[in-house]
Write a protein that holds these residues in place. Structure first.
Motif, PDB file in Angstrom:
ATOM      1  N   ILE A  90     -11.581 -12.446  10.541  1.00  0.00           N
ATOM      2  CA  ILE A  90     -11.791 -11.747  11.806  1.00  0.00           C
ATOM      3  C   ILE A  90     -12.711 -10.559  11.558  1.00  0.00           C
ATOM      4  CG2 ILE A  90      -9.695 -10.315  11.602  1.00  0.00           C
ATOM      5  CD1 ILE A  90     -11.069 -11.712  14.896  1.00  0.00           C
ATOM      6  N   LYS A  91     -13.709 -10.426  12.400  1.00  0.00           N
ATOM      7  CA  LYS A  91     -14.599  -9.269  12.382  1.00  0.00           C
ATOM      8  C   LYS A  91     -14.393  -8.534  13.694  1.00  0.00           C
ATOM      9  CE  LYS A  91     -17.975 -11.397   9.369  1.00  0.00           C
ATOM     10  NZ  LYS A  91     -19.270 -12.042   9.238  1.00  0.00           N
ATOM     11  N   ILE A  92     -13.702  -7.416  13.619  1.00  0.00           N
ATOM     12  CA  ILE A  92     -13.399  -6.635  14.813  1.00  0.00           C
ATOM     13  C   ILE A  92     -14.661  -5.860  15.204  1.00  0.00           C
ATOM     14  CG2 ILE A  92     -11.969  -4.778  15.756  1.00  0.00           C
ATOM     15  CD1 ILE A  92      -9.793  -5.739  13.722  1.00  0.00           C
ATOM     16  N   PRO A  93     -15.157  -6.054  16.420  1.00  0.00           N
ATOM     17  CA  PRO A  93     -16.418  -5.422  16.833  1.00  0.00           C
ATOM     18  C   PRO A  93     -16.375  -3.894  16.768  1.00  0.00           C
ATOM     19  CG  PRO A  93     -15.761  -7.108  18.416  1.00  0.00           C
ATOM     20  CD  PRO A  93     -14.604  -6.908  17.482  1.00  0.00           C
ATOM     21  N   ASP A  94     -17.554  -3.301  16.637  1.00  0.00           N
ATOM     22  CA  ASP A  94     -17.666  -1.851  16.489  1.00  0.00           C
ATOM     23  C   ASP A  94     -17.249  -1.072  17.728  1.00  0.00           C
ATOM     24  OD1 ASP A  94     -18.406  -1.888  13.832  1.00  0.00           O
ATOM     25  OD2 ASP A  94     -20.540  -1.974  14.268  1.00  0.00           O
ATOM     26  N   TRP A  95     -17.231  -1.688  18.907  1.00  0.00           N
ATOM     27  CA  TRP A  95     -16.812  -0.977  20.121  1.00  0.00           C
ATOM     28  C   TRP A  95     -15.301  -0.868  20.244  1.00  0.00           C
ATOM     29  CZ3 TRP A  95     -19.820   2.024  22.814  1.00  0.00           C
ATOM     30  CH2 TRP A  95     -21.200   1.780  22.821  1.00  0.00           C
ATOM     31  N   VAL A  96     -14.568  -1.738  19.544  1.00  0.00           N
ATOM     32  CA  VAL A  96     -13.107  -1.738  19.651  1.00  0.00           C
ATOM     33  C   VAL A  96     -12.541  -0.429  19.114  1.00  0.00           C
ATOM     34  CG1 VAL A  96     -10.970  -2.833  18.836  1.00  0.00           C
ATOM     35  CG2 VAL A  96     -12.894  -4.246  19.564  1.00  0.00           C
ATOM     36  N   THR A  97     -11.638   0.194  19.885  1.00  0.00           N
ATOM     37  CA  THR A  97     -10.981   1.429  19.449  1.00  0.00           C
ATOM     38  C   THR A  97      -9.499   1.216  19.151  1.00  0.00           C
ATOM     39  OG1 THR A  97     -10.470   2.077  21.725  1.00  0.00           O
ATOM     40  CG2 THR A  97     -12.549   2.893  20.785  1.00  0.00           C
ATOM     41  N   PHE A  98      -8.910   0.164  19.720  1.00  0.00           N
ATOM     42  CA  PHE A  98      -7.462  -0.038  19.644  1.00  0.00           C
ATOM     43  C   PHE A  98      -7.155  -1.463  19.208  1.00  0.00           C
ATOM     44  CE2 PHE A  98      -3.474  -1.363  21.573  1.00  0.00           C
ATOM     45  CZ  PHE A  98      -2.615  -0.302  21.331  1.00  0.00           C
ATOM     46  N   VAL A  99      -6.416  -1.597  18.115  1.00  0.00           N
ATOM     47  CA  VAL A  99      -5.921  -2.903  17.660  1.00  0.00           C
ATOM     48  C   VAL A  99      -4.413  -2.881  17.885  1.00  0.00           C
ATOM     49  CG1 VAL A  99      -5.645  -4.459  15.703  1.00  0.00           C
ATOM     50  CG2 VAL A  99      -7.781  -3.195  15.984  1.00  0.00           C
ATOM     51  N   GLY A 100      -3.944  -3.713  18.788  1.00  0.00           N
ATOM     52  CA  GLY A 100      -2.561  -3.659  19.249  1.00  0.00           C
ATOM     53  C   GLY A 100      -1.524  -4.121  18.247  1.00  0.00           C
ATOM     54  N   GLY A 101      -0.279  -3.833  18.577  1.00  0.00           N
ATOM     55  CA  GLY A 101       0.855  -4.207  17.747  1.00  0.00           C
ATOM     56  C   GLY A 101       0.966  -5.714  17.586  1.00  0.00           C
ATOM     57  N   SER A 102       1.282  -6.142  16.368  1.00  0.00           N
ATOM     58  CA  SER A 102       1.467  -7.554  16.023  1.00  0.00           C
ATOM     59  C   SER A 102       0.254  -8.415  16.351  1.00  0.00           C
ATOM     60  CB  SER A 102       2.718  -8.136  16.694  1.00  0.00           C
ATOM     61  OG  SER A 102       3.870  -7.455  16.238  1.00  0.00           O
ATOM     62  N   CYS A 103      -0.893  -7.792  16.487  1.00  0.00           N
ATOM     63  CA  CYS A 103      -2.118  -8.477  16.899  1.00  0.00           C
ATOM     64  C   CYS A 103      -2.459  -9.667  15.990  1.00  0.00           C
ATOM     65  CB  CYS A 103      -3.252  -7.463  16.905  1.00  0.00           C
ATOM     66  SG  CYS A 103      -4.742  -8.077  17.633  1.00  0.00           S
ATOM     67  N   PHE A 104      -2.379  -9.465  14.684  1.00  0.00           N
ATOM     68  CA  PHE A 104      -2.661 -10.533  13.710  1.00  0.00           C
ATOM     69  C   PHE A 104      -1.445 -10.823  12.844  1.00  0.00           C
ATOM     70  CE2 PHE A 104      -6.713  -8.476  14.707  1.00  0.00           C
ATOM     71  CZ  PHE A 104      -7.428  -9.563  15.156  1.00  0.00           C
ATOM     72  N   GLU A 141     -10.116 -12.579   5.303  1.00  0.00           N
ATOM     73  CA  GLU A 141     -11.132 -11.543   5.459  1.00  0.00           C
ATOM     74  C   GLU A 141     -10.957 -10.835   6.790  1.00  0.00           C
ATOM     75  OE1 GLU A 141     -15.250 -12.326   4.562  1.00  0.00           O
ATOM     76  OE2 GLU A 141     -14.655 -14.110   3.440  1.00  0.00           O
ATOM     77  N   VAL A 142     -10.934  -9.495   6.699  1.00  0.00           N
ATOM     78  CA  VAL A 142     -10.844  -8.672   7.899  1.00  0.00           C
ATOM     79  C   VAL A 142     -11.886  -7.574   7.783  1.00  0.00           C
ATOM     80  CG1 VAL A 142      -9.436  -7.049   9.209  1.00  0.00           C
ATOM     81  CG2 VAL A 142      -8.379  -9.102   8.245  1.00  0.00           C
ATOM     82  N   LYS A 143     -12.737  -7.457   8.800  1.00  0.00           N
ATOM     83  CA  LYS A 143     -13.652  -6.320   8.883  1.00  0.00           C
ATOM     84  C   LYS A 143     -13.242  -5.528  10.118  1.00  0.00           C
ATOM     85  CE  LYS A 143     -18.376  -4.791   9.528  1.00  0.00           C
ATOM     86  NZ  LYS A 143     -18.062  -3.915  10.659  1.00  0.00           N
ATOM     87  N   ILE A 144     -12.826  -4.289   9.879  1.00  0.00           N
ATOM     88  CA  ILE A 144     -12.401  -3.424  10.973  1.00  0.00           C
ATOM     89  C   ILE A 144     -13.614  -2.649  11.466  1.00  0.00           C
ATOM     90  CG2 ILE A 144     -10.915  -1.493  11.631  1.00  0.00           C
ATOM     91  CD1 ILE A 144      -8.976  -2.448   9.430  1.00  0.00           C
TER      92      ILE A 144
END
Length: 195
Positions: free
Chosen positions: A58-72, A80-83
């Protein structure tokens, strides 16, 4: 109404939020999640991809500010995770039980790592039993952490392979049992301001 499982989900440029529980009941075959290169997504809601056992990256886009609970949470194959560079909050249990994930870089934008965020708990596998040798799974490396202000309780619970953690000068609160079960953790560094 029964949902048809999907293997790929693509979020277009104009998607601004992934609602809580988005892929519930249709993620058992989900392998790929991707975003438009100029994604405007700012929120990935709670439980959005929870239990997507086949999801590997998962590549979390640069505009994202909030990654919710239990999301992944319970994405057992996630390697691979890119925050993204704007994420400020990693929710409760956001990456819990991501057994295949070996390293994570926390960008300077992140100031909260919520409870159980990277914890390793007993697996709840949907497709049969899973035997996970506790010493062979989990994070080897956690980098970044320079701007983190709050690490909530049990954030890294049972991450048995992590050996070194280095925190920046911004750290204000370290929650209860943040590193419980991190049996190979040999070094924790805290920077501080001289007064």
């Amino acid at each position: 109404q029964e949902q048809t499982p999907v293997e790929l989900i693509y979020f277009g440029k104009d998607v601004t939020e992934i609602v809580p529980g988005f892929s519930k009941d249709k993620n058992e075959k989900l392998e790929v999640v991707c975003f438009h290169n100029e994604s405007n997504c700012v929120i990935i809601g709670d439980y959005a991809f929870m239990g997507a056992e086949l999801l590997m990256e998962i590549k979390i886009p640069d505009w994202v500010t909030f990654v919710g609970g239990s999301c992944f949470c319970d994405c057992y194959s996630l390697k691979e995770v890119k925050i993204g560079s704007s994420v400020t909050y990693l929710g409760t249990s956001a990456f819990r039980n991501t057994y295949a994930l070996k390293s994570i870089h926390i960008p300077d934008s992140v100031n909260v790592i919520a409870a159980h965020c990277f914890s390793m708990m007993k697996p709840r596998r949907r497709n049969g039993n899973v035997n996970v040798p506790s010493d062979e799974v989990g994070l080897d490396s956690v980098t970044g952490l320079d701007a983190v202000e709050y690490i909530e309780k049990e954030a890294f619970l049972n991450q048995r392979k992590v050996r070194v953690l280095k925190f920046g000068k911004q750290l204000k609160r370290l929650g209860r049992s943040s590193f419980e079960g991190c049996n190979n953790l040999k070094e924790i560094t805290f920077k501080y301001y001289k007064n």
